[in-house]
Motif scaffolding. Structure first.
Motif, PDB file in Angstrom:
ATOM      1  N   LEU A 348       0.839  -1.184   0.000  1.00  0.00           N
ATOM      2  CA  LEU A 348       0.000   0.000   0.000  1.00  0.00           C
ATOM      3  C   LEU A 348       0.881   1.244   0.000  1.00  0.00           C
ATOM      4  O   LEU A 348       1.845   1.332   0.762  1.00  0.00           O
ATOM      5  N   ASP A 349       0.533   2.188  -0.869  1.00  0.00           N
ATOM      6  CA  ASP A 349       1.286   3.446  -0.868  1.00  0.00           C
ATOM      7  C   ASP A 349       1.067   4.167   0.464  1.00  0.00           C
ATOM      8  O   ASP A 349      -0.040   4.151   1.019  1.00  0.00           O
ATOM      9  N   ALA A 350       2.107   4.801   0.938  1.00  0.00           N
ATOM     10  CA  ALA A 350       2.083   5.436   2.267  1.00  0.00           C
ATOM     11  C   ALA A 350       1.035   6.540   2.367  1.00  0.00           C
ATOM     12  O   ALA A 350       0.616   6.904   3.472  1.00  0.00           O
ATOM     13  N   SER A 351       0.606   7.059   1.228  1.00  0.00           N
ATOM     14  CA  SER A 351      -0.363   8.165   1.263  1.00  0.00           C
ATOM     15  C   SER A 351      -1.783   7.684   1.518  1.00  0.00           C
ATOM     16  O   SER A 351      -2.683   8.506   1.708  1.00  0.00           O
ATOM     17  N   LEU A 352      -1.986   6.357   1.517  1.00  0.00           N
ATOM     18  CA  LEU A 352      -3.369   5.845   1.508  1.00  0.00           C
ATOM     19  C   LEU A 352      -3.801   5.330   2.877  1.00  0.00           C
ATOM     20  O   LEU A 352      -2.974   4.835   3.648  1.00  0.00           O
ATOM     21  N   PRO A 353      -5.108   5.437   3.167  1.00  0.00           N
ATOM     22  CA  PRO A 353      -5.618   4.880   4.427  1.00  0.00           C
ATOM     23  C   PRO A 353      -5.588   3.360   4.370  1.00  0.00           C
ATOM     24  O   PRO A 353      -5.713   2.758   3.296  1.00  0.00           O
ATOM     25  N   ARG A 354      -5.433   2.746   5.520  1.00  0.00           N
ATOM     26  CA  ARG A 354      -5.332   1.295   5.572  1.00  0.00           C
ATOM     27  C   ARG A 354      -6.726   0.677   5.439  1.00  0.00           C
ATOM     28  O   ARG A 354      -7.610   0.946   6.242  1.00  0.00           O
ATOM     29  N   PRO A 355      -6.955  -0.130   4.387  1.00  0.00           N
ATOM     30  CA  PRO A 355      -8.292  -0.710   4.214  1.00  0.00           C
ATOM     31  C   PRO A 355      -8.471  -1.961   5.074  1.00  0.00           C
ATOM     32  O   PRO A 355      -7.505  -2.525   5.583  1.00  0.00           O
ATOM     33  N   GLU A 356      -9.715  -2.356   5.214  1.00  0.00           N
ATOM     34  CA  GLU A 356     -10.034  -3.594   5.930  1.00  0.00           C
ATOM     35  C   GLU A 356      -9.576  -4.781   5.075  1.00  0.00           C
ATOM     36  O   GLU A 356      -9.904  -4.857   3.890  1.00  0.00           O
ATOM     37  N   THR A 357      -8.812  -5.693   5.640  1.00  0.00           N
ATOM     38  CA  THR A 357      -8.334  -6.843   4.859  1.00  0.00           C
ATOM     39  C   THR A 357      -7.773  -7.926   5.766  1.00  0.00           C
ATOM     40  O   THR A 357      -7.320  -7.642   6.881  1.00  0.00           O
ATOM     41  N   GLY A 358      -7.808  -9.165   5.255  1.00  0.00           N
ATOM     42  CA  GLY A 358      -7.180 -10.270   5.965  1.00  0.00           C
ATOM     43  C   GLY A 358      -5.764 -10.511   5.482  1.00  0.00           C
ATOM     44  O   GLY A 358      -5.088 -11.439   5.923  1.00  0.00           O
ATOM     45  N   ALA A 359      -5.299  -9.663   4.564  1.00  0.00           N
ATOM     46  CA  ALA A 359      -3.948  -9.826   4.026  1.00  0.00           C
ATOM     47  C   ALA A 359      -2.935  -9.130   4.922  1.00  0.00           C
ATOM     48  O   ALA A 359      -3.285  -8.225   5.686  1.00  0.00           O
ATOM     49  N   GLU A 360      -1.709  -9.574   4.817  1.00  0.00           N
ATOM     50  CA  GLU A 360      -0.625  -8.838   5.488  1.00  0.00           C
ATOM     51  C   GLU A 360      -0.438  -7.520   4.751  1.00  0.00           C
ATOM     52  O   GLU A 360      -0.401  -7.486   3.529  1.00  0.00           O
ATOM     53  N   VAL A 361      -0.352  -6.417   5.495  1.00  0.00           N
ATOM     54  CA  VAL A 361      -0.239  -5.107   4.851  1.00  0.00           C
ATOM     55  C   VAL A 361       1.188  -4.588   4.976  1.00  0.00           C
ATOM     56  O   VAL A 361       1.762  -4.579   6.069  1.00  0.00           O
ATOM     57  N   ARG A 362       1.757  -4.193   3.846  1.00  0.00           N
ATOM     58  CA  ARG A 362       3.095  -3.588   3.875  1.00  0.00           C
ATOM     59  C   ARG A 362       2.978  -2.198   3.246  1.00  0.00           C
ATOM     60  O   ARG A 362       2.512  -2.063   2.106  1.00  0.00           O
ATOM     61  N   VAL A 363       3.379  -1.210   4.000  1.00  0.00           N
ATOM     62  CA  VAL A 363       3.245   0.175   3.543  1.00  0.00           C
ATOM     63  C   VAL A 363       4.597   0.664   3.022  1.00  0.00           C
ATOM     64  O   VAL A 363       5.634   0.396   3.619  1.00  0.00           O
ATOM     65  N   ALA A 364       4.567   1.335   1.876  1.00  0.00           N
ATOM     66  CA  ALA A 364       5.808   1.882   1.325  1.00  0.00           C
ATOM     67  C   ALA A 364       5.494   3.184   0.590  1.00  0.00           C
ATOM     68  O   ALA A 364       4.375   3.388   0.139  1.00  0.00           O
ATOM     69  N   ASP A 365       6.511   4.029   0.463  1.00  0.00           N
ATOM     70  CA  ASP A 365       6.283   5.347  -0.121  1.00  0.00           C
ATOM     71  C   ASP A 365       6.586   5.337  -1.625  1.00  0.00           C
ATOM     72  O   ASP A 365       7.582   5.890  -2.073  1.00  0.00           O
ATOM     73  N   PHE A 366       5.708   4.659  -2.417  1.00  0.00           N
ATOM     74  CA  PHE A 366       5.951   4.545  -3.866  1.00  0.00           C
ATOM     75  C   PHE A 366       5.895   5.912  -4.544  1.00  0.00           C
ATOM     76  O   PHE A 366       6.769   6.276  -5.314  1.00  0.00           O
ATOM     77  N   ARG A 367       4.859   6.661  -4.240  1.00  0.00           N
ATOM     78  CA  ARG A 367       4.647   7.941  -4.926  1.00  0.00           C
ATOM     79  C   ARG A 367       5.723   8.957  -4.537  1.00  0.00           C
ATOM     80  O   ARG A 367       6.219   9.701  -5.373  1.00  0.00           O
ATOM     81  N   GLY A 368       6.072   8.931  -3.244  1.00  0.00           N
ATOM     82  CA  GLY A 368       7.078   9.871  -2.762  1.00  0.00           C
ATOM     83  C   GLY A 368       8.445   9.573  -3.364  1.00  0.00           C
ATOM     84  O   GLY A 368       9.164  10.490  -3.772  1.00  0.00           O
ATOM     85  N   ARG A 369       8.788   8.302  -3.470  1.00  0.00           N
ATOM     86  CA  ARG A 369      10.106   7.925  -3.987  1.00  0.00           C
ATOM     87  C   ARG A 369      10.245   8.122  -5.487  1.00  0.00           C
ATOM     88  O   ARG A 369      11.277   8.556  -5.984  1.00  0.00           O
ATOM     89  N   ALA A 370       9.175   7.748  -6.246  1.00  0.00           N
ATOM     90  CA  ALA A 370       9.314   7.704  -7.705  1.00  0.00           C
ATOM     91  C   ALA A 370       8.447   8.727  -8.422  1.00  0.00           C
ATOM     92  O   ALA A 370       8.545   8.879  -9.636  1.00  0.00           O
TER      93      ALA A 370
END
Ligand code: SF4
Lengths: 413, 370
Positions: A348-370
């Protein structure tokens, strides 16, 4: 009997103006010195349409209103020395007006002869788009309330180099000959009265004064434009595609289904395609499909990628192993699927709210970096670095070799 | 195929279809944009010797008929909304006996439905397409290799039978990019086509002692050609219901029934009690389901029909040998099942259907294992 006719007695009611159209057509063709097999007569549905059996030319009897489009196809497939003539009625011209305008606009090489008796004769005398105001038909015994189309004017506006309107009396073969001589679209509208319905409903109408009494203006209008005739061209094979080189390997044993969701204009589809290519470079099978709203330049853009050790016959993704979201549009589009995930990883891009999910969530700054434009590329690179499912170098090479390679600054990635 | 000769690419079915058509000798493409057939239009516009953008699908079909009458072998691709506009003109071409190929890329209906969702919803429409119930040859693509293999067969059938032919496919088949080895593609030979060379008089619809009359283009300098979409005699002269005209109309059915090639693949396993039947996009899911079942030790057989219409008798004959049949297709009704069994689908014939999504291999496998 003319060499253009195989039977001189025509199939029309006594006194029908269609007789004169046939006689004048034959006279015009004879004046041109054409031979019957140089002529293709395309007829429509209507009384005029049953005349093809009389002609010694090639004859094509098609559908109601479509004769001009059919004839356009024939004319586009024949050399200029062939003459393609369309016989159509006012009813056919009404239902097929689009075909007439299109052929005029393109300037296809054919001559349209409109048998305008101002009503549908074959079906019992109903009004058409060429029925003039005040003209009485079986359905409008008080007189037709609306104005008629002005066909010569319409086709001239569409670009036809020749248009004419004549009253169907006596010898008008000269006008037909001129029309046939034009290399390009020509239309001749012939005014007549159907003796069965038109005369019965409008007994006071005189053929000689037909034009004035109906508000139709006779005339000939000309211009010059090159005719449209497609020519065969040489083309190159669509399979001149560079082979994807195989120089990496992948630890993937089974199958991995990944969804990349972002915004239109942010290179999502291209990034997904490059991932599929990188997977192929690593010896995997891959499929990729895209999904975006009908307005392709705005909103979400989602790609589904399947990577597999074995050939892929089913490329649907009911349950992704990984979902990569780079923008709010992408998150909105995939929210439902993300909610249903019971395993797998959500990047998930760091700018986004964390959605409801049963998946493991990994946050990273895609938009900020690239940056927004390259967020999708960078996100996939991140996934590969974290999973190793395809070597990141394979992906970077695929990017570099692609058309976008020179626009993306990969240093520091 | 050894490694050095392989030529892996990422490719979609649209590109293969367009290239295969041209290599098979199709020389004119008439297109009108519509999702999900626009990719075929795009590639065809680059590749066909003549490619014409039409202003609508009625015009497209009429131009094709005109070009076909003049001796071309035309192709178009569309989806239901455009196909619906073509129907009367396809009937015309059928009656005039003009060879052409229409590629129907199915998407989710009814009506405009969802342009970007796949479906297999048009089989029943095709079954009744020609007024009077006369059969139209319909072939159906089951995988990327079929995108290459079937267009030439469809075009050859169009020429051999003098008829429009429909090549049925769907969104996921022509728009999905897949890794594919181009080295697997066999050479395509151009369709074999002959024109009438007799001394005349030439009668456009005289089949001599066969079923299909020899073809001659309009505009030729040797013999008069008469084409007619209305009921006509052997020479193309309009008729009411004369014996000769009715015989001509019946011949239209006879030639298609007798001469449409029967294409399918049948992968039978010893001891299998269930036959899975799937076509178009669902054939892929069925292949995976069958592979998974066999890996678990469940014997199962698989029939992938490629000739859909006229429906070959061999499909029912094959099904008759199995105590259970599972027919999987992406529509709400089970259209192939309906075509085979009508409204009384026998209890041993199970349907796996879905709309708005592809059928999954596990759904098929579950139904087999049930
Ligand atoms: S019904 Fe009218 S248009 Fe038809 S042939 Fe008779 S007079 Fe002519």
């Amino acid at each position: 009997m003319s060499g253009f006719l195989v039977k001189p007695e025509l199939p029309y009611c006594k006194g029908c103006g269609h007789h004169l159209i046939v006689r004048n057509t034959v006279k015009a063709l004879e004046a041109l010195g054409a031979s019957p097999l140089d002529v293709v007569l395309v007829t429509d549905i209507g009384c005029h349409g049953i005349v093809d059996g009389n002609f010694a030319t090639h004859t094509v009897h098609g559908l109601h209103g479509r004769s001009v489009a059919l004839a356009a196809g024939i004319a586009m497939g024949l050399p200029p020395e062939k003459k393609v003539i369309v016989y159509i009625g006012d009813g056919g011209a009404t239902i097929g007006l689009q075909h007439i305008l299109e052929a005029a606009r393109m300037n296809v090489d054919l001559t349209v002869v409109v048998h305008n008796n101002m009503l549908y004769g074959m079906t019992g005398g109903q009004p058409s788009g060429l029925t003039p105001t005040g003209f009485r038909t079986v359905l409008t015994p008080q007189g037709y309330p609306l104005p008629h189309h002005d066909l010569p004017r319409l086709v001239r506006d569409a670009g036809a180099p020749y248009a004419a309107r004549v009253v169907g009396l006596g010898d008008f073969s000269d006008v037909l000959r001129q029309a046939l001589e034009v290399e390009g679209f020509a239309l001749v509208e012939v005014l007549e009265i159907c003796v069965s319905y038109g005369v019965k409903m409008n007994p006071d109408l005189r053929l000689k004064e037909l034009a004035q009494e109906t508000g139709y203006e006779p005339g000939v209008w000309t211009g010059a434009r090159p005719a449209f005739r497609p020519s065969r061209r040489e083309t190159a094979s669509l399979l001149e595609m560079p082979a994807v080189p195989r120089q990496y390997s992948s630890p993937l044993e089974g199958r991995m289904a990944l969804i990349l969701a972002g915004s239109a204009g942010e290179g999502v589809q291209q990034a997904a395609e490059l991932l599929a290519q990188a997977a192929m470079m690593a010896g995997l099978h891959a499929t990729k499909k895209g999904s975006y709203p009908v307005t392709v330049g705005v909103g979400f853009s989602t790609a589904e990628i399947v990577l597999s050790r074995d050939p892929i016959f089913y490329h649907g993704v009911p349950q992704p192993d990984a979902v990569v979201v780079t923008s709010a549009d992408g998150l909105a589009n995939q929210r439902e699927r993300i909610r249903r995930m019971t395993g797998g990883v959500l990047w998930l891009d760091a700018s986004l709210p964390r959605p409801e999910t049963g998946a493991e969530v990994r946050v990273a700054d895609f938009r900020g970096r690239a940056g927004a434009r390259n967020a999708a590329l960078y996100a996939l690179l991140t996934v590969l670095r974290e999973t190793g499912v395809v070597p990141p170098e394979a992906f970077l090479e695929a990017v570099r070799e692609s058309p976008i390679g020179k626009h993306v600054d990969l240093s520091g990635w | 195929m050894n490694e050095t000769q392989s030529h892996p690419v990422l490719i979609d079915g649209s590109r293969l279809i367009a290239e295969a058509c041209v290599r098979a000798g199709a020389d004119a493409y008439v297109g009108y944009p519509i999702t999900p057939a626009s990719l075929i239009f795009f590639f065809a516009s680059r590749r066909f010797p003549i490619a014409l953008p039409a202003p609508d699908e009625i015009t497209a079909l009429q131009w094709m008929a005109g070009l076909s009458a003049a001796g071309y072998l035309p192709v178009s691709a569309t989806s239901f909304p455009g196909f619906a506009l073509m129907v009367e003109s396809i009937n015309m071409a059928y009656m005039m006996e003009l060879p052409m190929l229409v590629i129907l890329v199915q998407r989710l209906g009814p009506a405009t439905g969802t342009a970007t969702a796949g479906a297999q919803g048009d089989l029943l429409l095709l079954n009744g397409l020609v007024s009077g119930g006369y059969p139209l040859p319909v072939f159906c693509i089951a995988d990327l290799e079929d995108c290459w293999r079937l267009p030439p067969v469809a075009l050859q059938t169009a020429v051999d039978l003098r008829t429009p032919v429909v090549l049925l496919t769907s969104k996921e088949m022509v728009m999905t990019q897949e890794s594919f080895d181009l080295a697997r593609l066999a050479e395509i030979a151009p369709v074999r086509r002959t024109f009438y060379e007799g001394p005349g008089p030439y009668c456009t619809y005289d089949p001599a002692d066969g079923l299909v009359p020899p073809f001659l283009p309009v505009g030729n300098g040797q013999h008069q050609v008469r084409l007619n979409a209305s009921t006509h005699d052997r020479c193309g002269i309009i008729q009411h219901t004369s014996d000769e005209a009715m015989a001509n109309t019946r011949r239209l059915q006879a030639k298609v029934e007798a001469r449409t090639p029967v294409l399918y693949s049948l992968d039978e396993q010893e001891g299998a009690r269930t036959l899975v039947v799937a076509y178009d996009i669902t054939a892929g899911a069925a292949r995976e389901a069958v592979a998974a079942l066999r890996a678990q030790g469940v014997p199962v057989s698989l029939l992938i029909p490629r000739t859909l219409l006229p429906l070959p008798a061999v499909y029912l004959e094959t099904m008759d040998r199995y105590p259970r049949v599972v027919i999987a297709e992406e529509n709400h009704q089970g259209q192939l099942a309906h075509l085979l069994f009508g409204r009384r689908v026998p209890p041993h014939v199970r349907r796996v259907t879905a709309i708005g999504r592809m059928i999954r291999p596990d759904e098929i496998a579950q139904e087999v294992a049930r």
